[in-house]
Design an enzyme around this catalytic site. Sequence first.
Site, PDB file in Angstrom:
ATOM      1  N   ASP A  26       4.227  -4.241   5.007  1.00  0.00           N
ATOM      2  CA  ASP A  26       4.311  -4.414   6.456  1.00  0.00           C
ATOM      3  C   ASP A  26       4.065  -3.080   7.172  1.00  0.00           C
ATOM      4  OD1 ASP A  26       5.160  -6.412   8.560  1.00  0.00           O
ATOM      5  OD2 ASP A  26       6.637  -4.849   8.987  1.00  0.00           O
ATOM      6  N   GLU A  74       2.601   1.823 -12.892  1.00  0.00           N
ATOM      7  CA  GLU A  74       3.439   1.815 -14.101  1.00  0.00           C
ATOM      8  C   GLU A  74       3.598   0.398 -14.656  1.00  0.00           C
ATOM      9  OE1 GLU A  74       7.237   3.786 -13.799  1.00  0.00           O
ATOM     10  OE2 GLU A  74       6.383   5.211 -12.368  1.00  0.00           O
TER      11      GLU A  74
END
Length: 524
Positions: free
Chosen positions: A201, A255
């Site tokens: 957002d 990751e």
Amino acid sequence: MSELAWWQRGVIYQIYPRSFQDSNGDGIGDLAGMTSRLSYLADLGVDAVWVSPIYPSPMADFGYDVADYCNIDPMFGSLAEFKQFVDRAHELRLKVLLDFVPNHSSDRHPWFVESRSSRDNPKRDWYLWRDPAPGGGPPNNWLSRMGGSAWEWDAHTGQYYYHAFLREQPDLNWRNPHVRRAMDDVLRFWLERGVDGFRVDVLWLLIKDAQFRDNPPNPAYQPGEPDHHRQLQTYTEDQPEVHDIVRSMRATLDEYGERVLIGEIYLPVAQLVRYYGVNGDGADMPFNFQLLNAPWNAGEIARMIRDYDSALPAHAWPNWVLGNHDNRRVASRVGAAQARVAAVLLLTLRGTPTLYYGDEIGMTDGVIPPGEVQDPAELRQPGIGQGRDPERTPMQWDASLPNAGFTTGRSWLPTATHTSVQAQDGDASSMLSLYRRLLTLRRNNAALVQGSIEHVAASGDVLTYERHCRNQRFFIALNMGRADAEVQSPAGTVLLSTVPGRDGQPLVEGANRLAGCEALIASI
Ligand code: NOJ
């Protein structure tokens, strides 16, 4: 197409959870309802669902005011139901994207409750607190995107806090490393639960000027526009340090393998593309919102496609958005017939398309009776046309059922019944059938997914371009006017046209007729 990431091959579908499917009769959509409709989305042919916020929230801004980043609001269900949703989606080979709202929390978030409790609270600096201006009043001239000053006075501690949106949405201080670590933990919390990526957002608003300088006036401001347009957002958006934050979000997602990072960013293209970062260390897709407000004419759209393509950095993957929960629906912006042309455009442009729920059946903006407005943006700045309820009305599943099958209770916004999934399902000429065919064609043809875009041109009302991938070549022609028009094309075969009966017909080299509002895809 295996060298592409799933989010490059795929099509994203946005669900506004309050309005998709209610399962418990409270008139508001929920997770169990969404889970029950996942097979509809898999059949439609999309690849990922992005779910607007479902976290615990007082709902001042319908979930964009988060009171707990690591849980589910009981209105929508529970973490167990979220797991069922993700598991079912993955069974159906659908990816799940969450809405990450890091710029601001709810004023009821425990972090803010602590922060406002005293000036020496350890969380004080997690938000943006300032003393009054020397002569009294707000610290500077910054304006809220929901109207009025962006500074709220806190009598208890004698300072103001900053809120880019509602006063119930205090902005977090992203210069504070503790905030950054806490938000990183939030990303990991959801990544551990199998989420395939995030739409972030207001990514471009995260960092504000360190000196809190006044924004300059906007010389182009027109009376009647939202309040904050009175100023250029020089010190409140797109600050250089924001890219460092994007990089760290990217690193966290990396990751976990192939997870997508999408940024909500309303900026001109030259600034927008910087959010891709350098050599892939930024967002995968800074949302490209140009079609949302584009003047609907062939010349403008051709220019937009060319300019966007040439502004993209070498490693950047494009994307296009046709609708979302903050903007008028495409069928209301351009009309029902051109909404079909828009569908062909969206699904044949180079880059990942994002569809807004209900656009695949041509839903139009709902009519909200004056006493029933829900959107705080409209309630706090009435009459300036900011209200976002019309594009958030419930999904129309079956017009023969109460509330079109959305809820058995009283729907939180009025449900329209002018069309529905059920009415369009078996109708080969329906918008829904068009979307299904387009999605199938796109999935099965490398030229539409990874091909280059070539020969973008406009002639009168007709926009044309080609997509090339190795020896596969497609020609796309879109008549953005109502009258029949002539189009110059290579020789080929029509694979899909919005005009019934034209599929499979030849295109001759040279002049061909297009019906008014016709859009076609041909192999050449
Ligand atoms: C952008 C969201 O899309 C919008 O709905 C919301 O009101 C603001 N951000 C504030 O979170």
